[in-house]
Design a protein around this motif. Structure first.
Motif, PDB file in Angstrom:
ATOM      1  N   SER A 183       0.821  -1.209   0.000  1.00 23.52           N
ATOM      2  CA  SER A 183       0.000   0.000   0.000  1.00 23.52           C
ATOM      3  C   SER A 183       0.854   1.257   0.000  1.00 23.52           C
ATOM      4  O   SER A 183       0.445   2.301  -0.511  1.00 23.52           O
ATOM      5  CB  SER A 183      -0.931   0.005   1.223  1.00 23.52           C
TER       6      SER A 183
ATOM      7  N   ALA B  16      -6.953   4.111   4.791  1.00 25.52           N
ATOM      8  CA  ALA B  16      -5.855   4.535   3.912  1.00 25.52           C
ATOM      9  C   ALA B  16      -5.446   5.988   4.146  1.00 25.52           C
ATOM     10  O   ALA B  16      -4.321   6.384   3.828  1.00 25.52           O
ATOM     11  CB  ALA B  16      -6.254   4.325   2.452  1.00 25.52           C
TER      12      ALA B  16
ATOM     13  N   ASN C  32      -8.185  -0.418   3.171  1.00 24.08           N
ATOM     14  CA  ASN C  32      -8.795   0.600   2.317  1.00 24.08           C
ATOM     15  C   ASN C  32      -9.580   1.622   3.128  1.00 24.08           C
ATOM     16  O   ASN C  32      -9.659   2.791   2.759  1.00 24.08           O
ATOM     17  CB  ASN C  32      -9.720  -0.062   1.288  1.00 24.08           C
TER      18      ASN C  32
END
Length: 314
Positions: free
Chosen positions: A87, A160, A157
């Protein structure tokens, strides 16, 4: 001296406030992210009981404990560092990796369906699976790896926007929380028959009646959960593949499913959200069956070819 002590106490108080605020932020982030991942948690809880079906009651909880330890290891040792690194430096790689896991899930689910239908031979007939604890735990932990990966990626997610260390702390909390929820629920499910036996031995007629009913019901419940677990593999795996293709640029398959979901949602009033979800789930399951069947036949063919090659050499 007194002034220095007061300054030190002020610093400690400030540090406590910062720590408390951070803990609040972590708790809030974990709560928000875990809500999104709850669907996969339910699937995980449905999939796992099938691995202890037919096992001696004395060994059920030890096996579940070992699977839970494997699940924690999956989340904290393998998935968390990889997900955080990707990520941070290669977010584009998360989707293809998750789709590989989706392929494994639909293969496992489709293989079980084909074996139940008699289309593929059961593993034990060609010596590939032994119903021992080590193989059971290994199979369960491999399946958990994919489900845990989706839980962690969905959670990632949702947070994030947080800085790296806050994301890390939130995901650690989620990893521990979800494992306790899933395997605590599984442990309760598989030991319900023992609870029924204890209730059946009490003096109260109501307790005895309920206990006997629970004992009779549990084999049926376990059988249903085993089937639900297979469906969950196909559903979750199929959904991963459909949404993954959409994120990679091929929008038609998931676009079609999403369009039907919206049509049903808006056409059915108060039940729209549930029925729309059913449509999405059904098509995800169909996608899982199609892809999983292709993979199951392909892998079976490869195994047969290798077995023939090995027999020819001997």
């Amino acid at each position: 001296m007194a002034g220095g002590l007061v300054a030190l106490l002020d610093d400690i108080a400030a540090l406590v406030k910062i720590t408390a605020a951070s803990i609040d932020d972590i708790a809030a982030g974990a709560g928000r992210a875990s809500t999104k991942a709850m669907g996969v948690v339910i699937d995980d809880a449905a999939v796992t009981p099938q691995y202890v079906e037919g096992i001696s009651p004395k060994r059920e909880l030890p096996i579940i404990w070992k699977i839970a330890v494997g699940s924690i290891r999956n989340k904290l040792v393998f998935i968390l560092p990889l997900a955080l690194l990707l990520s941070q430096f290669a977010p584009w790689a998360l989707t293809p990796i998750l789709m590989l896991g989706g392929c494994y899930l639909v293969f496992e689910g489709a293989e079980k369906l084909l074996e139940a239908a008699g289309i593929l031979r059961h593993h034990a007939e060609h010596g590939e699976a032994v119903r021992d604890e080590k193989s059971i735990i290994g199979a369960a932990v491999r399946t958990d790896l994919v489900l845990s990966a989706e839980i962690m990626v969905i959670s990632l997610n949702e947070v994030a926007d947080q800085h790296f260390w806050m994301r890390t702390a939130i995901l650690v909390v989620i990893a521990l929380l979800m494992t306790v929820v899933v395997y605590g629920a599984v442990g309760l499910i598989v030991k319900m028959d023992d609870l029924g036996l204890r209730l059946a031995q009490r003096d109260s007629k109501a307790s005895q009646s309920f206990g006997r009913g629970l004992v009779k019901a549990m084999p049926i419940i376990m059988s249903v959960l085993s089937k639900v677990g297979v469906i969950a593999m196909l559903w979750v795996g199929g959904h991963i593949l459909l949404t993954g293709l959409d994120e990679l640029g091929w929008h038609a398959p998931y676009g079609f499913v999403h369009h039907l979901e919206d049509l049903v949602h808006h056409a059915t009033g108060a039940f729209g959200a549930f029925l729309g979800w059913c449509v999405n789930t059904a098509f995800s399951c169909i996608a899982g069956i199609l892809v999983g069947t292709v993979l199951a036949f392909a892998i079976t063919a490869v195994k047969k070819a290798r077995a023939k090659g090995g027999a020819t050499k001997h």
